[in-house]
Design an enzyme around this catalytic site. Sequence first.
Site, PDB file in Angstrom:
ATOM      1  N   HIS A 269     126.063  58.093  30.897  1.00  0.00           N
ATOM      2  CA  HIS A 269     125.518  57.070  29.979  1.00  0.00           C
ATOM      3  C   HIS A 269     123.994  57.077  30.152  1.00  0.00           C
ATOM      4  CE1 HIS A 269     125.282  53.572  27.519  1.00  0.00           C
ATOM      5  NE2 HIS A 269     125.849  52.665  28.295  1.00  0.00           N
TER       6      HIS A 269
ATOM      7  N   ARG B 196     141.716  42.108  28.646  1.00  0.00           N
ATOM      8  CA  ARG B 196     142.613  42.536  29.711  1.00  0.00           C
ATOM      9  C   ARG B 196     143.612  43.509  29.101  1.00  0.00           C
ATOM     10  NH1 ARG B 196     146.713  44.488  32.448  1.00  0.00           N
ATOM     11  NH2 ARG B 196     147.190  43.445  34.420  1.00  0.00           N
TER      12      ARG B 196
ATOM     13  N   ASP C  27     118.839  60.321  24.904  1.00  0.00           N
ATOM     14  CA  ASP C  27     118.325  60.479  26.267  1.00  0.00           C
ATOM     15  C   ASP C  27     117.532  61.764  26.479  1.00  0.00           C
ATOM     16  OD1 ASP C  27     119.083  58.103  27.499  1.00  0.00           O
ATOM     17  OD2 ASP C  27     121.122  58.814  27.858  1.00  0.00           O
TER      18      ASP C  27
ATOM     19  N   HIS D  35     127.889  63.258  22.456  1.00  0.00           N
ATOM     20  CA  HIS D  35     128.025  61.805  22.308  1.00  0.00           C
ATOM     21  C   HIS D  35     129.470  61.462  21.999  1.00  0.00           C
ATOM     22  CE1 HIS D  35     127.246  57.711  20.894  1.00  0.00           C
ATOM     23  NE2 HIS D  35     126.115  57.820  21.560  1.00  0.00           N
TER      24      HIS D  35
ATOM     25  N   GLY E 280     122.081  65.052  28.375  1.00  0.00           N
ATOM     26  CA  GLY E 280     121.244  64.797  27.196  1.00  0.00           C
ATOM     27  C   GLY E 280     121.831  65.387  25.922  1.00  0.00           C
TER      28      GLY E 280
HETATM   29  C1  LIG Z   1     122.349  56.874  25.499  1.00  0.00           C
HETATM   30  C2  LIG Z   1     123.601  57.485  25.985  1.00  0.00           C
HETATM   31  O1  LIG Z   1     124.266  56.983  26.829  1.00  0.00           O
HETATM   32  S1  LIG Z   1     124.066  58.920  25.157  1.00  0.00           S
HETATM   33  C3  LIG Z   1     125.104  59.771  26.299  1.00  0.00           C
HETATM   34  C4  LIG Z   1     124.313  60.297  27.456  1.00  0.00           C
HETATM   35  N1  LIG Z   1     125.145  61.180  28.309  1.00  0.00           N
HETATM   36  C5  LIG Z   1     124.911  62.490  28.421  1.00  0.00           C
HETATM   37  O2  LIG Z   1     123.988  63.058  27.848  1.00  0.00           O
HETATM   38  C6  LIG Z   1     125.807  63.230  29.382  1.00  0.00           C
HETATM   39  C7  LIG Z   1     126.248  64.576  28.795  1.00  0.00           C
HETATM   40  N2  LIG Z   1     127.241  64.386  27.742  1.00  0.00           N
HETATM   41  C8  LIG Z   1     128.543  64.201  28.052  1.00  0.00           C
HETATM   42  O3  LIG Z   1     128.978  64.256  29.199  1.00  0.00           O
HETATM   43  C9  LIG Z   1     129.493  63.898  26.902  1.00  0.00           C
HETATM   44  O4  LIG Z   1     129.035  64.489  25.708  1.00  0.00           O
HETATM   45  C10 LIG Z   1     129.675  62.388  26.682  1.00  0.00           C
HETATM   46  C11 LIG Z   1     130.161  61.742  27.999  1.00  0.00           C
HETATM   47  C12 LIG Z   1     128.389  61.726  26.246  1.00  0.00           C
HETATM   48  C13 LIG Z   1     130.715  62.155  25.591  1.00  0.00           C
HETATM   49  O5  LIG Z   1     131.901  62.648  26.094  1.00  0.00           O
HETATM   50  P1  LIG Z   1     133.261  62.691  25.293  1.00  0.00           P
HETATM   51  O6  LIG Z   1     133.225  61.904  24.048  1.00  0.00           O
HETATM   52  O7  LIG Z   1     134.325  62.303  26.259  1.00  0.00           O
HETATM   53  O8  LIG Z   1     133.343  64.190  24.868  1.00  0.00           O
HETATM   54  P2  LIG Z   1     134.257  65.268  25.502  1.00  0.00           P
HETATM   55  O9  LIG Z   1     134.082  65.295  26.976  1.00  0.00           O
HETATM   56  O10 LIG Z   1     135.643  65.037  24.984  1.00  0.00           O
HETATM   57  O11 LIG Z   1     133.630  66.573  24.909  1.00  0.00           O
HETATM   58  C14 LIG Z   1     134.261  67.424  23.983  1.00  0.00           C
HETATM   59  C15 LIG Z   1     133.960  68.868  24.388  1.00  0.00           C
HETATM   60  O12 LIG Z   1     132.556  69.086  24.417  1.00  0.00           O
HETATM   61  C16 LIG Z   1     132.132  69.461  25.715  1.00  0.00           C
HETATM   62  N3  LIG Z   1     130.896  68.745  26.022  1.00  0.00           N
HETATM   63  C17 LIG Z   1     130.606  67.449  25.712  1.00  0.00           C
HETATM   64  N4  LIG Z   1     129.383  67.157  26.123  1.00  0.00           N
HETATM   65  C18 LIG Z   1     128.896  68.264  26.711  1.00  0.00           C
HETATM   66  C19 LIG Z   1     127.672  68.554  27.334  1.00  0.00           C
HETATM   67  N5  LIG Z   1     126.713  67.651  27.431  1.00  0.00           N
HETATM   68  N6  LIG Z   1     127.504  69.792  27.846  1.00  0.00           N
HETATM   69  C20 LIG Z   1     128.470  70.720  27.738  1.00  0.00           C
HETATM   70  N7  LIG Z   1     129.645  70.502  27.146  1.00  0.00           N
HETATM   71  C21 LIG Z   1     129.847  69.285  26.645  1.00  0.00           C
HETATM   72  C22 LIG Z   1     133.227  68.990  26.649  1.00  0.00           C
HETATM   73  O13 LIG Z   1     133.271  69.755  27.828  1.00  0.00           O
HETATM   74  C23 LIG Z   1     134.452  69.201  25.798  1.00  0.00           C
HETATM   75  O14 LIG Z   1     134.760  70.570  25.805  1.00  0.00           O
HETATM   76  P3  LIG Z   1     136.282  71.055  25.744  1.00  0.00           P
HETATM   77  O15 LIG Z   1     136.822  70.530  24.445  1.00  0.00           O
HETATM   78  O16 LIG Z   1     136.193  72.539  25.829  1.00  0.00           O
HETATM   79  O17 LIG Z   1     136.954  70.431  26.936  1.00  0.00           O
HETATM   80  O1  LIG Z   2     126.925  54.589  22.398  1.00  0.00           O
HETATM   81  C1  LIG Z   2     127.062  55.220  23.468  1.00  0.00           C
HETATM   82  O2  LIG Z   2     128.179  55.557  23.915  1.00  0.00           O
HETATM   83  C2  LIG Z   2     125.892  55.617  24.260  1.00  0.00           C
HETATM   84  C3  LIG Z   2     124.604  55.476  23.535  1.00  0.00           C
HETATM   85  O3  LIG Z   2     124.239  56.282  22.710  1.00  0.00           O
HETATM   86  C4  LIG Z   2     123.802  54.284  23.806  1.00  0.00           C
HETATM   87  O4  LIG Z   2     124.233  53.427  24.580  1.00  0.00           O
HETATM   88  O5  LIG Z   2     122.701  54.176  23.243  1.00  0.00           O
END
Ligand SMILES: CC(=O)SCCNC(=O)CCNC(=O)[C@H](O)C(C)(C)COP(=O)(O)OP(=O)(O)OC[C@H]1O[C@@H](n2cnc3c(N)ncnc32)[C@H](O)[C@@H]1OP(=O)(O)O
Ligand SMILES: O=C([O-])CC(=O)C(=O)O
Length: 429
Positions: free
Chosen positions: A271, A408, A364, A310, A307
Site C-alpha cells: 500500500h 464483522r 506511488d 493496482h 510502484g
Molecule cells: C497508493 C497505493 O497504495 S497503490 C499500490 C501500491 N503498491 C505497490 O505498488 C506494490 C506493488 N504492486 C502489487 O503488489 C500489486 O499490484 C497490488 C498489491 C497493488 C495489487 O495486487 P492485486 O490486486 O492482488 O493483484 P494481483 O496480485 O492479483 O496481480 C495480478 C498479477 O499481476 C502480477 N503483479 C501485480 N503487481 C505486480 C507488480 N508490481 N510487479 C510484478 N507483478 C505484479 C501478479 O504477480 C499477478 O500475476 P499472476 O497472475 O501471474 O499471479
Molecule cells: O486504492 C488503493 O487500493 C490504493 C491506492 O491507490 C490509494 O490508497 O491511493
Amino acid sequence: MLSRSLRRPCAFSACEILKVTPTTPKYNFHRTLPRPNVQPTKPTYSKGLAGVIAGESSICTVGTGQGLNYRGYNIMDLVEHATFEEVSYLLIHGHLPNKQELEQYKSKLASYRELSPSIKVILEQLPSTSHPMDVLRTVASVIGSTEPEDVENRTVSGVRNNQWESGDRLIATFGPSLLYWYHFHKSGTRINTVTLPNDTVAENFVKLLQQTKDGQEPDRDMIDAVDKSLVLYAEHDLAASTFATRVTTSTLSDLFSAITTAIGTLRGPLHGGANEAAYHLISRFKNADEAEQSLLKMLESKETIMGFGHRVYKNGDPRSNVVKNLAKNLSSKIGTAYAKNLFDVAERMEQVMMREKKMFTNLDFYAAVVYHLCDIPTDFFTPVFVIARTSGWVAHIIEQRQDNKLMRPTSIYTGPDPQEVRFMKLSER
Ligand SMILES: CC(=O)SCCNC(=O)CCNC(=O)[C@H](O)C(C)(C)COP(=O)(O)OP(=O)(O)OC[C@H]1O[C@@H](n2cnc3c(N)ncnc32)[C@H](O)[C@@H]1OP(=O)(O)O
Ligand SMILES: O=C([O-])CC(=O)C(=O)O
C-alpha cells in the site's frame, strides 16, 4: 467455493500438529466426532476481498467508470485549481470552502502548529532510529490521550462533538511533529514549528524541512509539487488503510484509534509503503540501460516491482500522469545530470513494465521521484502520504458514524473436523 473441511476430510490432525504418533494409545487423546448433519450453504468468497462491495460512500469514486472524483469534483480539476486545504475541507465538510471558510480553515490549521510540551517530550524520547511512520503513529496516540474526543457528548451512532477538530488537529500536527523529531535527533535543534499564519500545509512542511526562515522563500516549485501530491494522495475510497479505519470506527471506537489503525495499515509496501520501496528500487540503477537489464531479470524471477499495478485500476491509475509530469518538470528545472538520470531511469522502468507485463505505474512510483527531487528523506515519503490521507480517513470516519453498522465478516473454516478432548496429564503427552 466450498470450505476444505466440507469437501474432504481434514488434511491434518492435531496429532500431526503436535508431532506425535496417533497409533500409540497413550497419545490417542482425541477422536473425530460425528459430523453434524447440516447442509452447507454455498459461501461466497473473494480472496483479499477483491471486488467485494463493503459499504456505501459519498466521498470518492474509484473504478466506477466516472473517473477519480472527490465529492463529485474530478481529480484533474482539483489538482489544477485547488490547494490541499481546499481539498481537505471538501472531503471532511462535504463542500468546497468559500473564501471566508478557507481563511478560517487555514488559520485553524496554522494555530495547531505549536506543539504541546507533552508531544515535544515524547518526540525527544523516541529513538533517533525510529521509522518516521512509527513517529506519526505515536503522535496520533499521544494526541488521542492528551486531547481525546468528546466521548460524553457522543450520539447513539457514535458521532462526537469535536470529531472535526480532532481530525484537523492531526492534519496540522503530523508535519510539524515529524520535523521536530527529525531536527532534534539529527542536530539537537529544537525547531520552532510555527511558520507564517497563511502558510499552507505544504509550505509549512517544506519550510520546516529546509529550515528556511520567515522572509526567506523556499523553492516555489517544490512547494507546488508537494501541495499537488497531497491533493492526489488525499483520498481513494476503500483502500486498505481506509477500510481499516472504518472497521475500527464501526466498533464505536475513537478517531485517534481509527487513525493509528490506518497508519499501521498504510505503512506496508503493498500500500502506501510502496513509494519508499519504489525509490529504493529506482536508486539501485546507475542508468536507464542498467535499470532495463535488472528489471528484466527481476521479472524473470517473478519479483514484485514496487510502484506498479493496482487492485482496482487495471488499465492505468488516473493520478500517474499528473505525478509523472511533476517529476519531469522538477527534473528539468533542477537541470543536473543526476536529476535528469533519475527521471530517465524511472521512465525506462515504466516502458519496460508496459512492454513486458502490460503493467502501469501507480501514484506511488513517480511520487517517489518527486519527493526525492524535493530533497525529502526517503523514509518520509509514506509519512507525507499520511498527512494527505488523514483528510480522507477523517471523512470516512465521520461518514461511518452517520450510519454505523459493526463490520464483522466471516471466514470459511479450513481447520480440523470437530473432535473430543480427552484430558491427559502433561507428562503423558
Ligand atoms: C497508493 C497505493 O497504495 S497503490 C499500490 C501500491 N503498491 C505497490 O505498488 C506494490 C506493488 N504492486 C502489487 O503488489 C500489486 O499490484 C497490488 C498489491 C497493488 C495489487 O495486487 P492485486 O490486486 O492482488 O493483484 P494481483 O496480485 O492479483 O496481480 C495480478 C498479477 O499481476 C502480477 N503483479 C501485480 N503487481 C505486480 C507488480 N508490481 N510487479 C510484478 N507483478 C505484479 C501478479 O504477480 C499477478 O500475476 P499472476 O497472475 O501471474 O499471479
Ligand atoms: O486504492 C488503493 O487500493 C490504493 C491506492 O491507490 C490509494 O490508497 O491511493
